[in-house]
Design a protein around this motif. Structure first.
Motif, PDB file in Angstrom:
ATOM      1  N   GLU A 100      10.911   9.297  -5.149  1.00 33.63           N
ATOM      2  CA  GLU A 100      11.621  10.460  -5.560  1.00 33.63           C
ATOM      3  C   GLU A 100      11.722  11.178  -4.145  1.00 33.63           C
ATOM      4  N   MET A 101      13.028  11.707  -4.140  1.00 32.32           N
ATOM      5  CA  MET A 101      13.295  12.681  -3.007  1.00 32.32           C
ATOM      6  C   MET A 101      12.620  13.861  -3.270  1.00 32.32           C
ATOM      7  N   SER A 102      11.792  14.174  -2.255  1.00 33.98           N
ATOM      8  CA  SER A 102      10.783  15.235  -2.237  1.00 33.98           C
ATOM      9  C   SER A 102      10.888  15.921  -0.747  1.00 33.98           C
ATOM     10  N   PRO A 103      10.271  16.955  -0.633  1.00 39.42           N
ATOM     11  CA  PRO A 103      10.244  17.724   0.898  1.00 39.42           C
ATOM     12  C   PRO A 103       9.320  16.720   1.581  1.00 39.42           C
ATOM     13  N   VAL A 104       9.917  16.822   2.910  1.00 42.11           N
ATOM     14  CA  VAL A 104       8.965  16.026   3.990  1.00 42.11           C
ATOM     15  C   VAL A 104       8.873  17.050   5.132  1.00 42.11           C
ATOM     16  N   VAL A 105       7.540  17.063   5.363  1.00 42.59           N
ATOM     17  CA  VAL A 105       7.005  18.074   6.511  1.00 42.59           C
ATOM     18  C   VAL A 105       6.477  17.491   7.617  1.00 42.59           C
ATOM     19  N   PHE A 106       6.944  17.543   8.845  1.00 38.16           N
ATOM     20  CA  PHE A 106       6.548  16.981  10.028  1.00 38.16           C
ATOM     21  C   PHE A 106       5.696  18.051  10.639  1.00 38.16           C
ATOM     22  N   PHE A 107       4.314  18.002  11.040  1.00 41.31           N
ATOM     23  CA  PHE A 107       3.657  19.026  11.174  1.00 41.31           C
ATOM     24  C   PHE A 107       2.565  18.820  12.167  1.00 41.31           C
ATOM     25  N   GLY A 108       2.542  19.722  13.407  1.00 42.36           N
ATOM     26  CA  GLY A 108       1.824  19.557  14.251  1.00 42.36           C
ATOM     27  C   GLY A 108       2.366  20.195  15.647  1.00 42.36           C
ATOM     28  N   GLN A 109       1.708  20.339  16.567  1.00 44.90           N
ATOM     29  CA  GLN A 109       2.119  21.117  17.883  1.00 44.90           C
ATOM     30  C   GLN A 109       1.883  20.249  19.151  1.00 44.90           C
ATOM     31  N   HIS A 110       2.883  20.051  20.064  1.00 49.29           N
ATOM     32  CA  HIS A 110       2.747  19.465  21.441  1.00 49.29           C
ATOM     33  C   HIS A 110       3.208  20.459  22.496  1.00 49.29           C
ATOM     34  N   GLY A 111       2.529  20.822  23.296  1.00 49.78           N
ATOM     35  CA  GLY A 111       2.544  21.937  24.238  1.00 49.78           C
ATOM     36  C   GLY A 111       3.368  23.068  23.536  1.00 49.78           C
ATOM     37  N   ASN A 112       4.519  23.450  23.860  1.00 48.00           N
ATOM     38  CA  ASN A 112       5.236  24.724  23.434  1.00 48.00           C
ATOM     39  C   ASN A 112       6.177  24.500  22.227  1.00 48.00           C
ATOM     40  N   GLU A 113       6.029  23.388  21.600  1.00 48.56           N
ATOM     41  CA  GLU A 113       7.058  22.782  20.586  1.00 48.56           C
ATOM     42  C   GLU A 113       6.355  21.956  19.350  1.00 48.56           C
ATOM     43  N   PRO A 114       7.205  21.942  18.254  1.00 46.62           N
ATOM     44  CA  PRO A 114       6.488  20.944  17.352  1.00 46.62           C
ATOM     45  C   PRO A 114       6.286  19.399  17.729  1.00 46.62           C
ATOM     46  N   TYR A 115       5.302  18.682  17.397  1.00 49.07           N
ATOM     47  CA  TYR A 115       5.097  17.543  17.885  1.00 49.07           C
ATOM     48  C   TYR A 115       6.233  16.448  17.750  1.00 49.07           C
ATOM     49  N   TRP A 116       6.885  16.581  16.602  1.00 47.37           N
ATOM     50  CA  TRP A 116       7.743  15.888  16.168  1.00 47.37           C
ATOM     51  C   TRP A 116       9.359  16.246  16.695  1.00 47.37           C
ATOM     52  N   GLU A 117       9.394  16.948  17.611  1.00 52.00           N
ATOM     53  CA  GLU A 117      10.581  17.818  17.882  1.00 52.00           C
ATOM     54  C   GLU A 117      11.677  16.595  18.382  1.00 52.00           C
ATOM     55  N   SER A 118      11.326  15.294  18.933  1.00 52.88           N
ATOM     56  CA  SER A 118      12.213  14.683  19.522  1.00 52.88           C
ATOM     57  C   SER A 118      12.829  13.618  18.320  1.00 52.88           C
ATOM     58  N   MET A 119      11.992  13.608  17.207  1.00 53.82           N
ATOM     59  CA  MET A 119      12.413  13.190  16.024  1.00 53.82           C
ATOM     60  C   MET A 119      13.512  13.987  15.438  1.00 53.82           C
ATOM     61  N   ARG A 127       0.891  -0.990  -0.006  1.00 50.72           N
ATOM     62  CA  ARG A 127       0.030   0.173  -0.092  1.00 50.72           C
ATOM     63  C   ARG A 127       0.861   1.286  -0.031  1.00 50.72           C
ATOM     64  N   GLN A 128       1.949   1.413   0.622  1.00 52.18           N
ATOM     65  CA  GLN A 128       2.951   2.248   0.866  1.00 52.18           C
ATOM     66  C   GLN A 128       3.458   2.866  -0.450  1.00 52.18           C
ATOM     67  N   ARG A 129       3.538   2.032  -1.410  1.00 55.01           N
ATOM     68  CA  ARG A 129       4.052   2.122  -2.742  1.00 55.01           C
ATOM     69  C   ARG A 129       3.213   3.147  -3.455  1.00 55.01           C
ATOM     70  N   TRP A 130       2.068   3.104  -3.094  1.00 50.25           N
ATOM     71  CA  TRP A 130       0.946   3.727  -3.884  1.00 50.25           C
ATOM     72  C   TRP A 130       1.174   5.363  -3.691  1.00 50.25           C
ATOM     73  N   PHE A 131       1.653   5.772  -2.422  1.00 47.79           N
ATOM     74  CA  PHE A 131       1.945   6.922  -2.233  1.00 47.79           C
ATOM     75  C   PHE A 131       3.169   7.545  -2.769  1.00 47.79           C
ATOM     76  N   GLU A 132       3.893   6.838  -3.730  1.00 49.31           N
ATOM     77  CA  GLU A 132       4.779   7.381  -4.677  1.00 49.31           C
ATOM     78  C   GLU A 132       4.385   8.585  -5.587  1.00 49.31           C
ATOM     79  N   ILE A 133       3.283   8.262  -5.897  1.00 51.42           N
ATOM     80  CA  ILE A 133       2.623   9.717  -6.934  1.00 51.42           C
ATOM     81  C   ILE A 133       2.688  10.798  -6.291  1.00 51.42           C
TER      82      ILE A 133
END
Length: 180
Positions: free
Chosen positions: A126-145, A90-96
């Motif tokens: 394809e190499m493309s921009p990746v955005v980790f989006f969201g908030q947890h408290g006072n920092e982005p949700y994905w800050e630990s990552m 299924r993940q391969r279909w996200f390649e579009i």
């Protein structure tokens, strides 16, 4: 242009929902009407992204997975269906998609992050921009990552492009300039 939007089967907070609306509105302003989103087709963040996209007059796609743990949203204009045992196929279909947005999520989203980043590293998609989006408290949700990615790049356990192609933010206005 297709933008893949990933996220939890649980709803985004009202604040993150409003920010996702602002983000998709800005991206439509940047790219025009030839824009579509693609989600996993589930409830929660995926449903919210679908509703926002339709409100903006955008096409909505879904890569449904037939599973018992979540209902599917029926807002898709185009879709594929996969059995639960075919999650990796299924993940391969996200390649579009030419742009990846990971909203606040849990273990399922982590699986999709791992598959997407590995596919980019191996040249499967394809190499493309990746955005980790969201908030947890006072920092982005994905800050630990973000911190973990920096350690991985520093220790030569991940490619240097993580610094160039990955953004972690809860600010919808920061994303269009990043994509440019």
């Amino acid at each position: 242009l297709v933008i893949a939007i990933y996220g939890s089967a649980r709803p985004l907070t009202e604040v993150d929902d409003a920010k996702l609306r602002e983000l998709l509105t800005s991206l439509k302003g940047l790219f025009g009407d030839n824009l579509a989103i693609l989600t996993g087709g589930g409830p929660g963040a995926m449903q919210q992204a679908s509703v926002i996209a339709h409100d903006l007059g955008l096409l909505v796609g879904a890569n449904y997975i037939e599973t018992v743990d979540q209902a599917t949203n029926k807002d898709a204009d185009f879709y594929q269906c996969f059995q639960d045992s075919s999650r990796h196929n299924r993940q391969r279909w996200f390649e579009i998609a030419s742009f990846q947005i990971f909203c606040t999520g849990g273990l399922g989203t982590l699986e999709e992050i791992g598959l997407t980043m590995t596919d980019m590293k191996l040249g499967v998609i394809e190499m493309s921009p990746v955005v980790f989006f969201g908030q947890h408290g006072n920092e982005p949700y994905w800050e630990s990552m973000r911190r973990q990615f920096k350690v991985m790049v520093q220790d030569k356990r991940a490619p240097d492009w993580l610094d160039k192609y990955v953004m972690m933010t809860d600010d919808p206005r920061a994303v269009p300039p990043f994509y440019k």
